[in-house]
Structure formats: structure tokens, C-alpha cells
Design a protein around this motif. Sequence first.
Motif, PDB file in Angstrom:
ATOM      1  N   GLN A  14       7.944 -11.849  -2.958  1.00  0.00           N
ATOM      2  CA  GLN A  14       7.786 -10.393  -2.225  1.00  0.00           C
ATOM      3  C   GLN A  14       6.941 -10.388  -1.048  1.00  0.00           C
ATOM      4  OE1 GLN A  14       9.966  -7.706  -3.260  1.00  0.00           O
ATOM      5  NE2 GLN A  14      10.664  -9.486  -4.079  1.00  0.00           N
ATOM      6  N   ASP A  15       5.843 -11.199  -1.365  1.00  0.00           N
ATOM      7  CA  ASP A  15       4.786 -11.467  -0.267  1.00  0.00           C
ATOM      8  C   ASP A  15       5.260 -12.044   0.994  1.00  0.00           C
ATOM      9  OD1 ASP A  15       2.835  -9.831  -1.327  1.00  0.00           O
ATOM     10  OD2 ASP A  15       2.049 -11.563  -2.556  1.00  0.00           O
ATOM     11  N   GLN A  16       6.072 -12.976   0.440  1.00  0.00           N
ATOM     12  CA  GLN A  16       6.962 -13.888   1.601  1.00  0.00           C
ATOM     13  C   GLN A  16       7.769 -13.116   2.349  1.00  0.00           C
ATOM     14  OE1 GLN A  16       8.584 -17.237  -0.598  1.00  0.00           O
ATOM     15  NE2 GLN A  16       6.650 -18.335  -0.736  1.00  0.00           N
ATOM     16  N   ASN A  17       8.320 -12.130   1.910  1.00  0.00           N
ATOM     17  CA  ASN A  17       9.381 -11.318   2.592  1.00  0.00           C
ATOM     18  C   ASN A  17       8.745  -9.867   3.110  1.00  0.00           C
ATOM     19  OD1 ASN A  17      11.550 -13.170   2.003  1.00  0.00           O
ATOM     20  ND2 ASN A  17      11.875 -12.355  -0.083  1.00  0.00           N
ATOM     21  N   ASP A  18       7.587  -9.591   3.031  1.00  0.00           N
ATOM     22  CA  ASP A  18       6.829  -8.545   3.392  1.00  0.00           C
ATOM     23  C   ASP A  18       6.427  -8.607   4.996  1.00  0.00           C
ATOM     24  OD1 ASP A  18       5.316  -6.269   3.759  1.00  0.00           O
ATOM     25  OD2 ASP A  18       3.554  -7.123   2.778  1.00  0.00           O
ATOM     26  N   GLU A  19       7.105  -7.823   5.672  1.00  0.00           N
ATOM     27  CA  GLU A  19       6.841  -7.879   7.267  1.00  0.00           C
ATOM     28  C   GLU A  19       5.477  -7.382   7.290  1.00  0.00           C
ATOM     29  OE1 GLU A  19       8.703  -5.189   9.759  1.00  0.00           O
ATOM     30  OE2 GLU A  19       9.349  -3.832   8.210  1.00  0.00           O
ATOM     31  N   LEU A  20       4.672  -6.745   6.488  1.00  0.00           N
ATOM     32  CA  LEU A  20       3.325  -6.459   6.786  1.00  0.00           C
ATOM     33  C   LEU A  20       2.217  -7.294   5.935  1.00  0.00           C
ATOM     34  CD1 LEU A  20       3.429  -2.345   6.197  1.00  0.00           C
ATOM     35  CD2 LEU A  20       4.002  -3.882   8.214  1.00  0.00           C
ATOM     36  N   ALA A  21       2.817  -8.305   5.359  1.00  0.00           N
ATOM     37  CA  ALA A  21       1.920  -9.108   4.825  1.00  0.00           C
ATOM     38  C   ALA A  21       0.653  -9.664   5.940  1.00  0.00           C
ATOM     39  CB  ALA A  21       2.466 -10.436   4.215  1.00  0.00           C
ATOM     40  N   SER A  22       0.946  -9.855   7.011  1.00  0.00           N
ATOM     41  CA  SER A  22      -0.249 -10.658   7.806  1.00  0.00           C
ATOM     42  C   SER A  22      -1.149  -9.625   8.341  1.00  0.00           C
ATOM     43  CB  SER A  22       0.673 -11.011   9.190  1.00  0.00           C
ATOM     44  OG  SER A  22       1.050  -9.869   9.857  1.00  0.00           O
ATOM     45  N   TYR A  23      -0.919  -8.169   7.994  1.00  0.00           N
ATOM     46  CA  TYR A  23      -2.142  -7.326   8.043  1.00  0.00           C
ATOM     47  C   TYR A  23      -3.336  -7.581   7.033  1.00  0.00           C
ATOM     48  CZ  TYR A  23       0.325  -4.874  11.693  1.00  0.00           C
ATOM     49  OH  TYR A  23       1.052  -4.799  12.972  1.00  0.00           O
ATOM     50  N   ARG A  24      -3.225  -8.264   6.061  1.00  0.00           N
ATOM     51  CA  ARG A  24      -4.270  -8.362   5.007  1.00  0.00           C
ATOM     52  C   ARG A  24      -5.334  -9.273   5.805  1.00  0.00           C
ATOM     53  NH1 ARG A  24      -4.747  -9.051  -0.670  1.00  0.00           N
ATOM     54  NH2 ARG A  24      -6.362 -10.753  -1.340  1.00  0.00           N
ATOM     55  N   ASN A  25      -4.658 -10.340   6.626  1.00  0.00           N
ATOM     56  CA  ASN A  25      -5.761 -11.197   7.468  1.00  0.00           C
ATOM     57  C   ASN A  25      -6.711 -10.214   8.386  1.00  0.00           C
ATOM     58  OD1 ASN A  25      -4.664 -13.457   6.067  1.00  0.00           O
ATOM     59  ND2 ASN A  25      -2.885 -13.286   7.598  1.00  0.00           N
ATOM     60  N   ARG A  26      -6.342  -9.257   8.582  1.00  0.00           N
ATOM     61  CA  ARG A  26      -6.846  -8.222   9.551  1.00  0.00           C
ATOM     62  C   ARG A  26      -8.241  -7.535   8.872  1.00  0.00           C
ATOM     63  NH1 ARG A  26      -2.912  -6.546  13.734  1.00  0.00           N
ATOM     64  NH2 ARG A  26      -4.631  -5.225  14.739  1.00  0.00           N
ATOM     65  N   PHE A  27      -8.392  -7.686   7.654  1.00  0.00           N
ATOM     66  CA  PHE A  27      -9.383  -7.093   6.880  1.00  0.00           C
ATOM     67  C   PHE A  27     -10.398  -8.168   6.016  1.00  0.00           C
ATOM     68  CE2 PHE A  27      -6.449  -3.719   7.445  1.00  0.00           C
ATOM     69  CZ  PHE A  27      -7.018  -2.665   7.343  1.00  0.00           C
ATOM     70  N   HIS A  28     -11.615  -7.793   5.959  1.00  0.00           N
ATOM     71  CA  HIS A  28     -12.507  -8.499   5.052  1.00  0.00           C
ATOM     72  C   HIS A  28     -12.367  -8.127   3.837  1.00  0.00           C
ATOM     73  CE1 HIS A  28     -14.912  -9.994   8.451  1.00  0.00           C
ATOM     74  NE2 HIS A  28     -15.082  -8.552   9.028  1.00  0.00           N
ATOM     75  N   ILE A  29     -11.814  -9.112   2.965  1.00  0.00           N
ATOM     76  CA  ILE A  29     -11.468  -8.813   1.584  1.00  0.00           C
ATOM     77  C   ILE A  29     -12.866  -9.534   0.854  1.00  0.00           C
ATOM     78  CG2 ILE A  29     -10.053  -9.687  -0.358  1.00  0.00           C
ATOM     79  CD1 ILE A  29      -8.247  -8.577   1.879  1.00  0.00           C
ATOM     80  N   SER A 332       4.346   0.692   0.468  1.00  0.00           N
ATOM     81  CA  SER A 332       3.467   1.396  -0.553  1.00  0.00           C
ATOM     82  C   SER A 332       4.217   1.662  -1.751  1.00  0.00           C
ATOM     83  CB  SER A 332       2.893   2.503  -0.044  1.00  0.00           C
ATOM     84  OG  SER A 332       2.310   3.268  -1.089  1.00  0.00           O
ATOM     85  N   LYS A 333       5.430   2.159  -1.383  1.00  0.00           N
ATOM     86  CA  LYS A 333       6.451   2.596  -2.625  1.00  0.00           C
ATOM     87  C   LYS A 333       6.822   1.527  -3.584  1.00  0.00           C
ATOM     88  CE  LYS A 333       7.957   7.267  -0.962  1.00  0.00           C
ATOM     89  NZ  LYS A 333       8.772   7.882   0.050  1.00  0.00           N
ATOM     90  N   LYS A 334       7.156   0.326  -2.732  1.00  0.00           N
ATOM     91  CA  LYS A 334       7.541  -1.033  -3.527  1.00  0.00           C
ATOM     92  C   LYS A 334       6.560  -1.512  -4.075  1.00  0.00           C
ATOM     93  CE  LYS A 334      10.978  -2.509   0.344  1.00  0.00           C
ATOM     94  NZ  LYS A 334      10.760  -3.304   1.475  1.00  0.00           N
ATOM     95  N   LEU A 335       5.355  -1.493  -3.602  1.00  0.00           N
ATOM     96  CA  LEU A 335       4.062  -2.238  -4.111  1.00  0.00           C
ATOM     97  C   LEU A 335       3.527  -1.267  -5.345  1.00  0.00           C
ATOM     98  CD1 LEU A 335       2.112  -4.415  -3.474  1.00  0.00           C
ATOM     99  CD2 LEU A 335       0.978  -2.891  -2.022  1.00  0.00           C
ATOM    100  N   THR A 336       3.676  -0.078  -5.475  1.00  0.00           N
ATOM    101  CA  THR A 336       3.154   0.820  -6.515  1.00  0.00           C
ATOM    102  C   THR A 336       4.380   0.702  -7.673  1.00  0.00           C
ATOM    103  OG1 THR A 336       1.624   2.054  -5.192  1.00  0.00           O
ATOM    104  CG2 THR A 336       2.369   3.190  -6.979  1.00  0.00           C
ATOM    105  N   GLY A 337       5.621   0.771  -6.943  1.00  0.00           N
ATOM    106  CA  GLY A 337       6.478   0.671  -8.124  1.00  0.00           C
ATOM    107  C   GLY A 337       6.736  -0.634  -9.048  1.00  0.00           C
ATOM    108  N   TYR A 338       6.372  -1.723  -8.145  1.00  0.00           N
ATOM    109  CA  TYR A 338       6.175  -2.848  -8.837  1.00  0.00           C
ATOM    110  C   TYR A 338       4.872  -2.891  -9.749  1.00  0.00           C
ATOM    111  CZ  TYR A 338       4.935  -8.155  -9.350  1.00  0.00           C
ATOM    112  OH  TYR A 338       4.551  -9.191  -9.947  1.00  0.00           O
ATOM    113  N   PHE A 339       3.802  -2.422  -9.604  1.00  0.00           N
ATOM    114  CA  PHE A 339       2.812  -2.062 -10.323  1.00  0.00           C
ATOM    115  C   PHE A 339       3.031  -1.415 -11.508  1.00  0.00           C
ATOM    116  CE2 PHE A 339      -1.834  -0.054 -10.056  1.00  0.00           C
ATOM    117  CZ  PHE A 339      -2.450  -1.280 -11.340  1.00  0.00           C
ATOM    118  N   GLU A 340       3.931  -0.238 -11.299  1.00  0.00           N
ATOM    119  CA  GLU A 340       4.267   0.699 -12.540  1.00  0.00           C
ATOM    120  C   GLU A 340       5.017  -0.165 -13.343  1.00  0.00           C
ATOM    121  OE1 GLU A 340       6.157   5.109 -12.782  1.00  0.00           O
ATOM    122  OE2 GLU A 340       7.087   3.722 -11.155  1.00  0.00           O
TER     123      GLU A 340
END
Length: 423
Positions: A14-29, A332-340
Motif C-alpha cells: 500500500q505504501d509503495q502504491n501511495d502517491e502521497l507517500a513521499s510527503y512523509r519525508n517533508r516532516f520531522h518524525i 485518509s479513508k483508506k488508511l483509517t479503513g485499514y486501521f479499523e
Amino acid sequence: MSHYKLGLQFAKEQDQNDELASYRNRFHIPKDQHGNDLIYMTGNSLGLQPKQTKAYINQELEDWANLGVEGHTEAKHPWMPYHEFLTDNMAKIVGAKPIEVVVMNTLTANLHLMMVSFYKPTTKRYKILIEADAFPSDKYAVESQLRHHGFDDKEGLILWKARQGEELVRYEDLEAIMEKHGDEIALVMIGGVNYYTGQYFDLKRITKLGNKHGCMVGFDCAHGAGNVELNLHDSGADFAVWCTYKYLNSGPGSLAGAFVHERHAHDKTLNRFTGWWSHNKNTRFNMRHEFDVIPGAEGWQLSNPPILSLAAIRASLDIFAEVGMKKLTEKSKKLTGYFEYLINELNHKDIKIITPSTPNERGCQLSIQVKNTDKSLHRKLTEAGIISDWREPDVIRCAPVPLYNSFEDVYTMVERLKTVLNA
């Protein structure tokens, strides 16, 4: 839901196919003492810092150092109109027109300013309706407004409660309250997304119901702005307020936002508290003019804004402008749906998700009720590298934020929860 699967491999795919995955690198974790990323699930309390925030703030520090007072007009981003640089992007995030939105003050201060204008009690119609489990600050604010106007703060407050044994409030109960008390209620003031359960309310439905009974309607969107598509203009609400340090990643205690529907934009008769920043920009510095209010939400400003805080908000809003709320809420809906799905697959007798299971009735937050436990469970989770949020008596709030949380984060969170529960 059938399209989710167990196992780490699925999360990685899912992370490999996520077009927003790279935005994580724009934040301090945040990291643990060994330098490993913590699993950060509390964007609903304090959003993470975008890496570009420092540069945005440094620009203003440089301009202040080099220009002094001239920075108001000569800075790279002049300070005089600085709040205007945020308006269009903020309006897009909350689904409003630019004239309806302003970034100013802090949330509860804005709520009070809105109530000065939109809570107009009479001897017959003076009550305020809020949800029974509203965020405490909202409850304190509306109670103080009742007292300020000479009313009893308990008798004047009407609570929209969940039914016995239930966590979520029902619209038919709100309708029944309005049928019974509608002509006594001056203001309906609801949290757009409830902080405890994560229930996202139908703002348009509530506004229509309030208007039908002659009430003003406002929303506290602290848990909605940057999380769900609020569509504030279309909701028809009279006003809304929100903070920017949760899903909008602006830093602790940063400035807030306010929305005033455009139908009020040119109404100079509205009662309001004023200051020089709500006065006509062209004559603001010609100090001896009578007050001349700016049209739209800007007309509720009081003071010149703190530029360093606005710079931090602008850093985050520029990221939102790149992505857009549509793509964010889709992920968000995919991520939280997966969490649920993963929580439900635990099949644990003591665990229940109290957040609505319908994706359109929630944002990214899931509130997980863990029976027969206390805060020690939360402490153990923290020790296991999960930053979540405990709310008495027995709820862990977790918000996988689509800008910087991954499917693997969600997978790891549930695996560690499982370990802690089994221990």
C-alpha cells in the motif's frame, strides 16, 4: 472490508502504491533514544513539524534583523498584509470563499468574538445548545457567555446527549430537542468533529435544522480543519472557528482560523468587538478616523498578527495547497479503513471502536475503547514506541494522518498493541 489483508507485506504494498507517500519525508518524525522513528498517532493533538517551517520562520527573523520596522512593508513577505498570504489556501481547506475566512487569535478567543456577534439572547430566546460531550473549552466558553448576559449557565445550556449505553449522538434526538425547545434556543454551537468519539457531524443538516427553528448556528472545527472536507460555505453555518496546530501542523499554541458566512460580509449593523485591524486598510494608519469596518471575516480582527506564528502556518498550508483536500481525504479513508480492519481482526473481547464505522461520518481518528484497563495500558504503548492519546476513562485516540503516516505505521501500531494486550 474484503480488500484489506493481514500481514506486513500488504502494508508495504500500500505504501509503495501511495502517491502521497513521499510527503512523509517533508516532516520531522520524532525518534526514540536509539534513533528509530516513533509511531506518531497524535496529529489530532499536535501535528508534526514540516521541515520547511524553519526556513519560513528564519526568513522573518532575517527580515526583522535587517529591516527593523521597515519589514512591515519591505520584508520579502511584507508583514502588514501577511495574514492575506494565508487566506486563499485556508479557504480551500475548509471549503469557503476567501472573503469568509481569516487567520487570527486563538480558537476560544475567536469563539467568544463570534458569539458577541451571533449569540443574540432575548428574554424568550436565550439558550445555547451544544453536544453533551463537547470539548471542555467550548462548554466553558458558552457557559461564560450565558453568565455574561445574566442567565443561569446550567438552565440556559441544552445538551445533545448520546443515549444510555451509546457513545454517538443521534440526529433524531437533536430534532426532538429542537421541536421541544427550538423557540428558546438562540444559538446551536456544535463541534464539527467530536474530539472524543471522532464522530463527524453533518454540518449542513444541523444548520438547516437550526435555521428552521430560527437559531444562529456555529461550529468548532478544531478536529475537522485539515482532516475532513468541511464545505463550510455550503453548510450555510453562520460562523465556524478552528485551531491550526492539530491537522494543520502550525506548532504548539499557534494562531486559529475563523469563518463568517458571506451573507454577513457587508452587515455593518452586526454587534462585534473591534480593534484597529478590523478597520478599513486604506485609512487604518490615519489615526483619527471613525471606525470603518472591513467587509467579510477580516472585519472581526482585532490586532496586528504575530508574524512568526503566521509563517509557521504558511509553511504547512503551502504543503496542503500542493496536495489538496480531495487527495488527502481519499488516502485518509483508506488508511483509517485499514486501521479499523486490523483492530477488528484482533477480535479482542475488551476492545471496541467507538468512532462511526461509516467513512463519511469520521475523519482519520479512531477512538479505541479498551475495557477493564486503565492508563497503564497507554503507558506501556508509549514505552513500545507508540505516541497516542489517552482520554479517561478508557479510550485511546489514534489518528493516522495521511500527510505523514504510512500503512506500515498502522500495521506496526496494531502489532505492538497486540503485544501489550497479550502481556
